[in-house]
Scaffold this motif. Sequence first.
Motif, PDB file in Angstrom:
ATOM      1  N   ALA A 297      -7.145  33.347  -4.000  1.00 46.12           N
ATOM      2  CA  ALA A 297      -6.850  32.529  -5.173  1.00 46.12           C
ATOM      3  C   ALA A 297      -8.132  31.964  -5.785  1.00 46.12           C
ATOM      4  O   ALA A 297      -8.288  31.927  -7.015  1.00 46.12           O
ATOM      5  N   ARG A 298      -9.077  31.543  -4.938  1.00 41.38           N
ATOM      6  CA  ARG A 298     -10.321  30.958  -5.434  1.00 41.38           C
ATOM      7  C   ARG A 298     -11.200  32.006  -6.101  1.00 41.38           C
ATOM      8  O   ARG A 298     -11.823  31.748  -7.136  1.00 41.38           O
ATOM      9  N   ARG A 299     -11.238  33.196  -5.522  1.00 40.85           N
ATOM     10  CA  ARG A 299     -12.160  34.227  -6.008  1.00 40.85           C
ATOM     11  C   ARG A 299     -11.510  35.206  -6.974  1.00 40.85           C
ATOM     12  O   ARG A 299     -12.173  36.110  -7.468  1.00 40.85           O
ATOM     13  N   ASP A 300     -10.226  35.050  -7.222  1.00 42.18           N
ATOM     14  CA  ASP A 300      -9.482  35.929  -8.134  1.00 42.18           C
ATOM     15  C   ASP A 300      -9.528  37.379  -7.665  1.00 42.18           C
ATOM     16  O   ASP A 300      -9.920  38.288  -8.395  1.00 42.18           O
ATOM     17  N   VAL A 301      -9.116  37.584  -6.414  1.00 44.48           N
ATOM     18  CA  VAL A 301      -9.043  38.933  -5.875  1.00 44.48           C
ATOM     19  C   VAL A 301      -7.597  39.269  -5.551  1.00 44.48           C
ATOM     20  O   VAL A 301      -6.720  38.403  -5.516  1.00 44.48           O
TER      21      VAL A 301
ATOM     22  N   GLY B 150     -18.616  42.477 -10.152  1.00 50.27           N
ATOM     23  CA  GLY B 150     -17.693  42.844 -11.219  1.00 50.27           C
ATOM     24  C   GLY B 150     -16.586  43.777 -10.787  1.00 50.27           C
ATOM     25  O   GLY B 150     -15.714  44.121 -11.594  1.00 50.27           O
ATOM     26  N   ALA B 151     -16.587  44.205  -9.528  1.00 48.89           N
ATOM     27  CA  ALA B 151     -15.551  45.122  -9.038  1.00 48.89           C
ATOM     28  C   ALA B 151     -14.241  44.393  -8.807  1.00 48.89           C
ATOM     29  O   ALA B 151     -14.216  43.186  -8.513  1.00 48.89           O
ATOM     30  N   THR B 152     -13.138  45.125  -8.931  1.00 41.65           N
ATOM     31  CA  THR B 152     -11.854  44.634  -8.451  1.00 41.65           C
ATOM     32  C   THR B 152     -11.887  44.668  -6.928  1.00 41.65           C
ATOM     33  O   THR B 152     -12.219  45.693  -6.333  1.00 41.65           O
ATOM     34  N   VAL B 153     -11.555  43.557  -6.295  1.00 40.44           N
ATOM     35  CA  VAL B 153     -11.615  43.453  -4.838  1.00 40.44           C
ATOM     36  C   VAL B 153     -10.196  43.287  -4.290  1.00 40.44           C
ATOM     37  O   VAL B 153      -9.435  42.448  -4.768  1.00 40.44           O
ATOM     38  N   VAL B 154      -9.864  44.101  -3.296  1.00 38.46           N
ATOM     39  CA  VAL B 154      -8.578  44.019  -2.613  1.00 38.46           C
ATOM     40  C   VAL B 154      -8.835  43.527  -1.192  1.00 38.46           C
ATOM     41  O   VAL B 154      -9.576  44.150  -0.430  1.00 38.46           O
ATOM     42  N   LEU B 155      -8.214  42.409  -0.839  1.00 39.03           N
ATOM     43  CA  LEU B 155      -8.396  41.777   0.458  1.00 39.03           C
ATOM     44  C   LEU B 155      -7.096  41.854   1.244  1.00 39.03           C
ATOM     45  O   LEU B 155      -6.039  41.456   0.753  1.00 39.03           O
TER      46      LEU B 155
END
Length: 281
Positions: A164-168, A128-133
């Motif tokens: 795009a696939r994982r919404d990060v 549930g975390a916001t992920v920055v890649l």
Amino acid sequence: MNDPGTDPLSVAEADSPHPWHRFVALGDSFTEGIGDPNPDSPGGHRGWADRVAEELARDRNDFAYANLAIRGRLLNKIIEEQLQPALDLRPDLVTICAGGNDVIRPGGDPDKLAEKMDAAIARLTGSGATVVLFTGPDLGTTPVLGSVRGRVAVYNENLRTIAARRDVVIADMWALRELSNREMWAPDRLHFSPLGHHTIAMMVLDTLAVAHTLEPSEPKPLQAKNWRTARTEDLSWAREYFMPWVVRRVRHRSSGDGIAAKRPDAGPMFDGQGMPPGSAD
């Protein structure tokens, strides 16, 4: 699904400084802060992640930050050693930059690396975390790493597909043209300088649509050098930095051997006086 590349303003809430309370950074030397030495910072290095945490903590009394990154770590090690500890800290914001040390090695396969990264990102987003890649920077102008520019570009495209696939959220260092200036790089020509880390921290905060106090800092004009001076500097660099790097590769050693994460537990960013370590700049 939000488009992480074109709609960063949707990440943060417009009516609050930002929505995050617990930030955990994963990665290697880049996220540890190598190239940005500061004796007042945990581990002796500050870096972009500490700078981002300082800004995020300014309006959050309950804000906590952990940095699990360790220099020299390959992608497999980052996943094995940092992923579950990061999840155990229950962050609502996670950054991950990994795979760079793999890509620059001979035979580094950006497609296989992306498969491993995709699985790791799936676990992080599942929390549930916001992920920055992070994408890798454009190495075309760097004297050491320019030869692997093509592999970095392929890996970056894979990372954008994962995002795009994982919404990060994508922190796009490839698009950060300022990093082409030599003043952005440390003397070892492998890591970013304090100015580079500062510039990257600004990019991350802007990507997250977080208001911050960081100001752009212009690199100093480079002095012209004759070929003899440039050659002497190259030879000095090779002895001091490049050859030790090669020797470690041959001996299957890492600069991170025996090194522990500098902030393994999520804790407050500021000291009792409300100041971050090494905040003179």
